[in-house]
Design an enzyme around this catalytic site. Sequence first.
Site, PDB file in Angstrom:
ATOM      1  N   PHE A 196       5.087  23.951  29.468  1.00  0.00           N
ATOM      2  CA  PHE A 196       4.180  25.101  29.542  1.00  0.00           C
ATOM      3  C   PHE A 196       4.017  25.740  28.160  1.00  0.00           C
ATOM      4  O   PHE A 196       4.133  26.935  27.977  1.00  0.00           O
ATOM      5  CB  PHE A 196       4.689  26.112  30.585  1.00  0.00           C
ATOM      6  CG  PHE A 196       3.605  27.004  31.133  1.00  0.00           C
ATOM      7  CD1 PHE A 196       2.520  26.469  31.808  1.00  0.00           C
ATOM      8  CD2 PHE A 196       3.661  28.380  30.973  1.00  0.00           C
ATOM      9  CE1 PHE A 196       1.512  27.284  32.314  1.00  0.00           C
ATOM     10  CE2 PHE A 196       2.656  29.216  31.478  1.00  0.00           C
ATOM     11  CZ  PHE A 196       1.586  28.663  32.150  1.00  0.00           C
ATOM     12  N   GLY A 197       3.748  24.873  27.191  1.00  0.00           N
ATOM     13  CA  GLY A 197       3.472  25.344  25.831  1.00  0.00           C
ATOM     14  C   GLY A 197       2.000  25.741  25.708  1.00  0.00           C
ATOM     15  O   GLY A 197       1.302  25.936  26.708  1.00  0.00           O
ATOM     16  N   ARG A 198       1.556  25.814  24.443  1.00  0.00           N
ATOM     17  CA  ARG A 198       0.199  26.318  24.179  1.00  0.00           C
ATOM     18  C   ARG A 198      -0.898  25.570  24.931  1.00  0.00           C
ATOM     19  O   ARG A 198      -1.791  26.180  25.530  1.00  0.00           O
ATOM     20  CB  ARG A 198      -0.090  26.220  22.672  1.00  0.00           C
ATOM     21  CG  ARG A 198       0.446  27.368  21.867  1.00  0.00           C
ATOM     22  CD  ARG A 198       0.022  27.213  20.416  1.00  0.00           C
ATOM     23  NE  ARG A 198       0.716  26.078  19.845  1.00  0.00           N
ATOM     24  CZ  ARG A 198       1.761  26.186  19.025  1.00  0.00           C
ATOM     25  NH1 ARG A 198       2.192  27.370  18.659  1.00  0.00           N
ATOM     26  NH2 ARG A 198       2.348  25.115  18.547  1.00  0.00           N
ATOM     27  N   ILE A 199      -0.856  24.218  24.886  1.00  0.00           N
ATOM     28  CA  ILE A 199      -1.956  23.450  25.494  1.00  0.00           C
ATOM     29  C   ILE A 199      -1.914  23.576  27.011  1.00  0.00           C
ATOM     30  O   ILE A 199      -2.951  23.720  27.676  1.00  0.00           O
ATOM     31  CB  ILE A 199      -1.918  21.979  25.022  1.00  0.00           C
ATOM     32  CG1 ILE A 199      -2.150  21.918  23.507  1.00  0.00           C
ATOM     33  CG2 ILE A 199      -2.965  21.141  25.753  1.00  0.00           C
ATOM     34  CD1 ILE A 199      -1.925  20.560  22.859  1.00  0.00           C
ATOM     35  N   ALA A 248      -0.726  14.142  26.680  1.00  0.00           N
ATOM     36  CA  ALA A 248       0.426  14.488  25.831  1.00  0.00           C
ATOM     37  C   ALA A 248       0.791  13.312  24.923  1.00  0.00           C
ATOM     38  O   ALA A 248       0.253  13.186  23.816  1.00  0.00           O
ATOM     39  CB  ALA A 248       1.594  14.914  26.711  1.00  0.00           C
ATOM     40  N   ARG A 249       1.665  12.462  25.405  1.00  0.00           N
ATOM     41  CA  ARG A 249       2.046  11.256  24.675  1.00  0.00           C
ATOM     42  C   ARG A 249       2.229  10.119  25.670  1.00  0.00           C
ATOM     43  O   ARG A 249       2.762  10.328  26.768  1.00  0.00           O
ATOM     44  CB  ARG A 249       3.350  11.473  23.890  1.00  0.00           C
ATOM     45  CG  ARG A 249       3.176  12.247  22.608  1.00  0.00           C
ATOM     46  CD  ARG A 249       2.352  11.449  21.566  1.00  0.00           C
ATOM     47  NE  ARG A 249       2.168  12.166  20.320  1.00  0.00           N
ATOM     48  CZ  ARG A 249       1.080  12.880  19.996  1.00  0.00           C
ATOM     49  NH1 ARG A 249       0.077  12.994  20.832  1.00  0.00           N
ATOM     50  NH2 ARG A 249       0.996  13.469  18.810  1.00  0.00           N
ATOM     51  N   GLU A 284      -0.168   2.621  22.035  1.00  0.00           N
ATOM     52  CA  GLU A 284      -1.616   2.605  21.776  1.00  0.00           C
ATOM     53  C   GLU A 284      -1.899   2.109  20.362  1.00  0.00           C
ATOM     54  O   GLU A 284      -1.053   2.266  19.480  1.00  0.00           O
ATOM     55  CB  GLU A 284      -2.219   4.008  22.014  1.00  0.00           C
ATOM     56  CG  GLU A 284      -1.713   5.091  21.086  1.00  0.00           C
ATOM     57  CD  GLU A 284      -2.226   6.480  21.501  1.00  0.00           C
ATOM     58  OE1 GLU A 284      -2.087   6.853  22.678  1.00  0.00           O
ATOM     59  OE2 GLU A 284      -2.752   7.171  20.607  1.00  0.00           O
ATOM     60  N   HIS A 338      -7.587   8.496  23.186  1.00  0.00           N
ATOM     61  CA  HIS A 338      -6.888   9.563  22.471  1.00  0.00           C
ATOM     62  C   HIS A 338      -7.883  10.541  21.819  1.00  0.00           C
ATOM     63  O   HIS A 338      -7.914  10.700  20.593  1.00  0.00           O
ATOM     64  CB  HIS A 338      -5.926   8.985  21.428  1.00  0.00           C
ATOM     65  CG  HIS A 338      -4.798   9.918  21.077  1.00  0.00           C
ATOM     66  ND1 HIS A 338      -3.547   9.487  20.713  1.00  0.00           N
ATOM     67  CD2 HIS A 338      -4.735  11.275  21.024  1.00  0.00           C
ATOM     68  CE1 HIS A 338      -2.772  10.533  20.455  1.00  0.00           C
ATOM     69  NE2 HIS A 338      -3.476  11.630  20.634  1.00  0.00           N
ATOM     70  N   GLY A 352      -8.137  13.882  22.655  1.00  0.00           N
ATOM     71  CA  GLY A 352      -7.758  15.282  22.895  1.00  0.00           C
ATOM     72  C   GLY A 352      -8.330  16.275  21.899  1.00  0.00           C
ATOM     73  O   GLY A 352      -8.945  17.270  22.282  1.00  0.00           O
TER      74      GLY A 352
HETATM   75  C1  DGY Z   1      -1.918  15.512  18.001  1.00  0.00           C
HETATM   76  O1  DGY Z   1      -2.394  16.247  17.145  1.00  0.00           O
HETATM   77  O2  DGY Z   1      -0.697  15.414  18.184  1.00  0.00           O
HETATM   78  C2  DGY Z   1      -2.856  14.762  18.873  1.00  0.00           C
HETATM   79  O3  DGY Z   1      -2.260  13.825  19.653  1.00  0.00           O
HETATM   80  C3  DGY Z   1      -4.040  14.243  18.099  1.00  0.00           C
HETATM   81  O4  DGY Z   1      -4.837  15.360  17.934  1.00  0.00           O
END
Ligand code: DGY
Length: 323
Positions: free
Chosen positions: A156-159, A241-242, A271, A289, A291
Site C-alpha cells: 500500500f505504497g504510493r502507486i 509491480a515486478r 522480461e 511494461h 506503467g
Molecule cells: C519503474 O520505474 O520501476 C518502472 O517499472 C518503469 O517505469
Amino acid sequence: MTKPKVIVTRKWPAQVEAELLKEFEVELNQSDQPMTAAELKAALGRCEAFCPTVSDSINADVLAAEPLRAKIIGSYGVGFNHIDLDAAKARGLVVTNTPEVLTDCTADLAMTLMLMVARRAGEGERHVRNGQWTGWRPTHMLGTKITGKVLGLIGFGRIARATAHKAHHGFGMKIIFNDPFPPPAEVLRETQAEARPTVEDVLREADFVSLHCPGGKETHHLLNQARLQLMKSGAFLINTARGDVVDPAALVEALRKGVIAGAGLDVYEGEPRVPADLVGMENVVLLPHLGSASTETRVAMGMRVLENLRLYFAGKEPRDRVA
Ligand code: DGY
C-alpha cells in the site's frame, strides 16, 4: 571548470537529453541498444555519474568494475531491484531513483488492465480486427463489471494508494490491502481502505488483486501456487509491480484450470520474454511494461534524475537517495 561526465545507458526523451547536455559532459546511447554486462562495467570506469534504467542489471559483478570512476548511480525508474545495493554501498556509490513522478501513470495502467481484462477488451479488439464480429447480440462476449467490486492491494505504497483513489472514487470499489508498513489512519480514510492482517486474507476476499510490492528476494514468487489457489474463481490478478512477484508456471496453471478468471500483466519474470502459454490465452491481457510510459511521465523521470545529479555535484544530499 570541467563538467562531471555522465553516461546514460538507454535513449531518454529528447527534452531531458538536451537538459543533461547543458550541464554535464554526456555520453548518450542514441542507438538505444541495451548495453552488455561488460559494457555496463566498463562505463563505470569512465564517468562520474552512471545512469542506468530498470532493464539494466547492475549486479555485483558489474559493480566490481576496476578502475571505478563513478561516484553516483542515478537510476531512471522508481524500482531499484535491478541494482545490488549492498555491492553499490560497498563500493562507496550513492544510488538514487525517481519516485513520485510516475505514481499516477502507473496507477492509471493498473486501472487500464483491470478494465481490459474484466471487460474482455483485448479479446474484443482481436475479434473486430480479425473480421469475426457478426453484430450485437444479448449474450455476446459478456465480461465482468468492476464497479462496486472489492479491490485487494498487495502493498500500500504510493502507486497502490493512487490506484485505490481511482478505483474507489471513480468506480465505487471497496479497498482492502496488506502491507507490512501500513500508512497512518488519515491516509486510509481517504479511500476507506481496510487493512487485512495477511496477504492470504486479501486473496480470499478480493474480486481484483493488484500487486504493488517491490521486486527482489523478499517478494520472489509471493504469488505461488498455494496463494493463487486462495483467490476466488471469478477473481482477476493485475501486475504492474515486478514480474518475479508471480510464479509464472503457477499462474499459467491457475488460468488454465479456472482457479482464477483472468490476469492483466504489464511485467514478467525474465522480461522481455513472455511465457508462450500466456500469449495463447484469451483471458489474459499482456502489455509491454508500459506503467510509466507517457511522454509527461518519462520526461519528469529524466528531470528527476537530473535533479539528483545536480544536488550531488553541488555537494548536497540528493533528493531520492536509496543507498
Ligand atoms: C519503474 O520505474 O520501476 C518502472 O517499472 C518503469 O517505469
